[in-house]
Design an enzyme around this catalytic site. Structure first.
Site, PDB file in Angstrom:
ATOM      1  N   TYR A  64      33.874  22.946 108.687  1.00  0.00           N
ATOM      2  CA  TYR A  64      34.278  24.316 109.015  1.00  0.00           C
ATOM      3  C   TYR A  64      33.358  25.250 108.252  1.00  0.00           C
ATOM      4  O   TYR A  64      33.221  25.152 107.037  1.00  0.00           O
ATOM      5  CB  TYR A  64      35.737  24.559 108.611  1.00  0.00           C
ATOM      6  CG  TYR A  64      36.197  25.974 108.873  1.00  0.00           C
ATOM      7  CD1 TYR A  64      36.480  26.405 110.168  1.00  0.00           C
ATOM      8  CD2 TYR A  64      36.344  26.886 107.824  1.00  0.00           C
ATOM      9  CE1 TYR A  64      36.898  27.709 110.415  1.00  0.00           C
ATOM     10  CE2 TYR A  64      36.753  28.185 108.065  1.00  0.00           C
ATOM     11  CZ  TYR A  64      37.036  28.589 109.364  1.00  0.00           C
ATOM     12  OH  TYR A  64      37.445  29.882 109.596  1.00  0.00           O
ATOM     13  N   ASP A  98      26.306  24.406 103.209  1.00  0.00           N
ATOM     14  CA  ASP A  98      27.417  25.345 103.118  1.00  0.00           C
ATOM     15  C   ASP A  98      28.189  24.988 101.841  1.00  0.00           C
ATOM     16  O   ASP A  98      29.018  24.081 101.839  1.00  0.00           O
ATOM     17  CB  ASP A  98      28.296  25.218 104.361  1.00  0.00           C
ATOM     18  CG  ASP A  98      29.532  26.116 104.280  1.00  0.00           C
ATOM     19  OD1 ASP A  98      29.818  26.648 103.182  1.00  0.00           O
ATOM     20  OD2 ASP A  98      30.217  26.261 105.303  1.00  0.00           O
ATOM     21  N   LYS A 113      33.644  32.306  97.823  1.00  0.00           N
ATOM     22  CA  LYS A 113      34.752  31.915  96.945  1.00  0.00           C
ATOM     23  C   LYS A 113      34.443  32.200  95.467  1.00  0.00           C
ATOM     24  O   LYS A 113      34.522  33.340  95.039  1.00  0.00           O
ATOM     25  CB  LYS A 113      35.136  30.463  97.205  1.00  0.00           C
ATOM     26  CG  LYS A 113      35.578  30.268  98.674  1.00  0.00           C
ATOM     27  CD  LYS A 113      36.325  29.012  98.915  1.00  0.00           C
ATOM     28  CE  LYS A 113      36.587  28.753 100.385  1.00  0.00           C
ATOM     29  NZ  LYS A 113      37.771  29.388 100.944  1.00  0.00           N
TER      30      LYS A 113
HETATM   31  N1  HOZ Z   1      39.758  28.764 105.816  1.00  0.00           N
HETATM   32  C1  HOZ Z   1      40.553  28.668 104.646  1.00  0.00           C
HETATM   33  C2  HOZ Z   1      40.829  27.263 104.313  1.00  0.00           C
HETATM   34  N2  HOZ Z   1      39.746  26.382 104.329  1.00  0.00           N
HETATM   35  C3  HOZ Z   1      41.853  29.395 104.776  1.00  0.00           C
HETATM   36  C4  HOZ Z   1      41.728  30.777 104.351  1.00  0.00           C
HETATM   37  C5  HOZ Z   1      43.052  31.530 104.225  1.00  0.00           C
HETATM   38  O1  HOZ Z   1      43.953  31.314 105.016  1.00  0.00           O
HETATM   39  O2  HOZ Z   1      43.151  32.336 103.329  1.00  0.00           O
END
Ligand code: HOZ
Length: 438
Positions: A152, A247, A275
């Site tokens: 992802y 990534d 992050k």
């Molecule tokens: N895409 C995030 C987890 N891999 C979730 C982000 C969120 O819901 O804050």
């Protein structure tokens, strides 16, 4: 200290808020995984956090292993991060003009990640990967992208093909709304399957602009790279004139200070960060070799911009966080508490007779309710999600907040103490037993 949770567990205020939220926000949330659909039930609404603890609006206290999905390596509301943001805010929240803080954070990133010679700050991991791909296409004059099933990389068109995280959790790894032409430029292959990448290059070599990979997959749950996989990607990209994009939105400053590329000794052409680099504020970044990054406007022709990019509050939080993890012993401490958690969880499952397979790289961990090792998307998907959902709720009721999906990572922070871990392990032992007794 044992977290204080209402007995019997109750979340009446969260339930009421979730009811209201659904009148205003799609599904009641601003990011899908938060809606708890992967585990069924009502999301708890959070009121505050401190260290490794969070409190919901009903007053329940949790040991938190989501950590805002990775950024909070120093824990919630670390006083030095809060003070840095407070000071920056007092001087103004955004100027849309360069600041010294951007230069400082860029230098800190480069020092930790030497493959980055020039870096551009953006506002999210999605922006970082989307922009990195644009650069790769601009540099190579090619259009195809190779990604991996269950990887992802944010929600840009063309990356929502066999995607992990929320799309995997919700059972929609290929999103409607993505133009067929965008998806057609994406080749999604099995993670850890180097021969498949070699075959793709044989077939489309002259058309592939980049291979984008989470060097430690974190969005189908944690899945480490097989021995030689990252090295093989490096060699194939070099041989065929494609760019290798790591990534490292999750792994950057997480699995080592220099990210997965430092841990595994493989150098990408472009790195995407997010992050931790923003310390809990909205920041992403992409950077890499100077000759590649020289394509980015205003130096070069590849356009990418943002009003809030390099925002002073976000830069301040990032600098404060990177300073905290630069302190001697930080990664040793993370390793110690994380391996204590891994061992304890595995022991609890084993003693209860629950099929459970743990993957951990540094302070990222996923326990899969699976009978065998999880090495790719197919084996991750074989995990028993319903069982995970029951385990998740049993933990929540015991004051432990895990990701509301089997296909995410638990993040351990510098604020988690051995006592927090021991409490979690004891709670997990009881939760595993409850699964088999039910
Ligand atoms: N895409 C995030 C987890 N891999 C979730 C982000 C969120 O819901 O804050």
């Amino acid at each position: 200290m044992t977290p204080t949770v209402a007995r019997p567990y109750q979340i009446a205020r969260s339930e009421a808020l979730f009811g209201d939220a659904q009148q205003h926000l799609p599904g009641g949330v601003n990011s899908p995984v938060r809606a708890f659909r992967g585990v069924e039930g009502t999301p708890v609404f959070i009121e505050r956090g401190a260290g490794c603890r969070m409190w919901d609006v009903d007053g329940n206290e949790y040991v938190d292993y989501v950590g805002s999905w990775g950024p909070l390596i120093a824990g919630h509301a670390h006083p030095e991060v809060v003070e840095a943001v407070r000071r920056a805010a007092g001087r103004g929240t955004s100027y849309g003009a360069p600041t010294e803080a951007e230069v400082r954070l860029a230098a800190m990133v480069k020092e930790a990640v030497p493959s980055i010679e020039l870096v551009r700050f953006v506002n999210s991991g999605t922006e970082a990967t989307m922009s990195a791909l644009r650069v790769a296409r601009g540099v190579t004059g090619r259009e195809m992208i190779v990604k991996f099933d269950g990887g992802y990389h944010g929600h840009a068109d063309g990356l929502l093909v066999q995607a992990g995280s929320g799309p995997l959790t919700l059972g929609a790894p290929d999103s409607p709304g993505v133009p067929a032409a965008a998806a057609a430029q994406t080749l999604s292959l099995a993670f850890n399957d180097l021969p498949a990448v070699g075959a793709a290059f044989e077939r489309h070599g002259g058309g592939i602009a980049a291979v984008i990979v989470e060097p430690v997959a974190g969005n189908m749950g944690v899945v480490p790279p097989a021995t030689g996989f990252l090295e093989g990607l490096r060699q194939l990209c070099t041989r065929h004139g494609a760019l290798l994009i790591f990534d490292e939105v999750m792994t950057g400053f997480r699995v080592a200070r220099g990210g997965a590329q430092a841990r595994y000794g493989v150098t990408p052409d472009i790195t995407c960060l997010g992050k931790i680099v923003g310390g809990g504020l909205p920041v992403g970044a992409y950077g890499g070799r100077r000759d590649v990054m020289e394509y980015v406007a205003p130096l070069g022709p590849v356009y990418q911009a943002g009003t809030l990019s390099g925002n002073p509050l976000a830069m301040a939080a990032g600098i404060a966080t990177l300073e905290l993890i630069r302190r001697p012993g930080a990664y040793e401490q993370l390793e110690e508490v994380s391996s204590r958690l891994e061992r304890g969880m595995a022991r609890g499952a084993h003693e209860a007779g629950v099929a459970y397979s743990t993957n951990r790289v540094g302070s990222m961990l996923t326990g899969f309710f699976a009978g065998g090792p999880v090495t790719d998307y197919a084996s991750a998907r074989s995990a028993d999600r319903r069982r995970y959902g029951r385990f998740f709720h049993a933990m929540l009721e015991r004051g432990v907040y895990l990701a509301p999906s089997q296909f995410e990572a638990a993040f351990i922070s510098l604020a988690h103490t051995p006592a927090d871990i021991d409490y979690t392990v004891a709670a997990a032992g009881a939760a595993f037993r409850a699964l088999v007794e039910a």
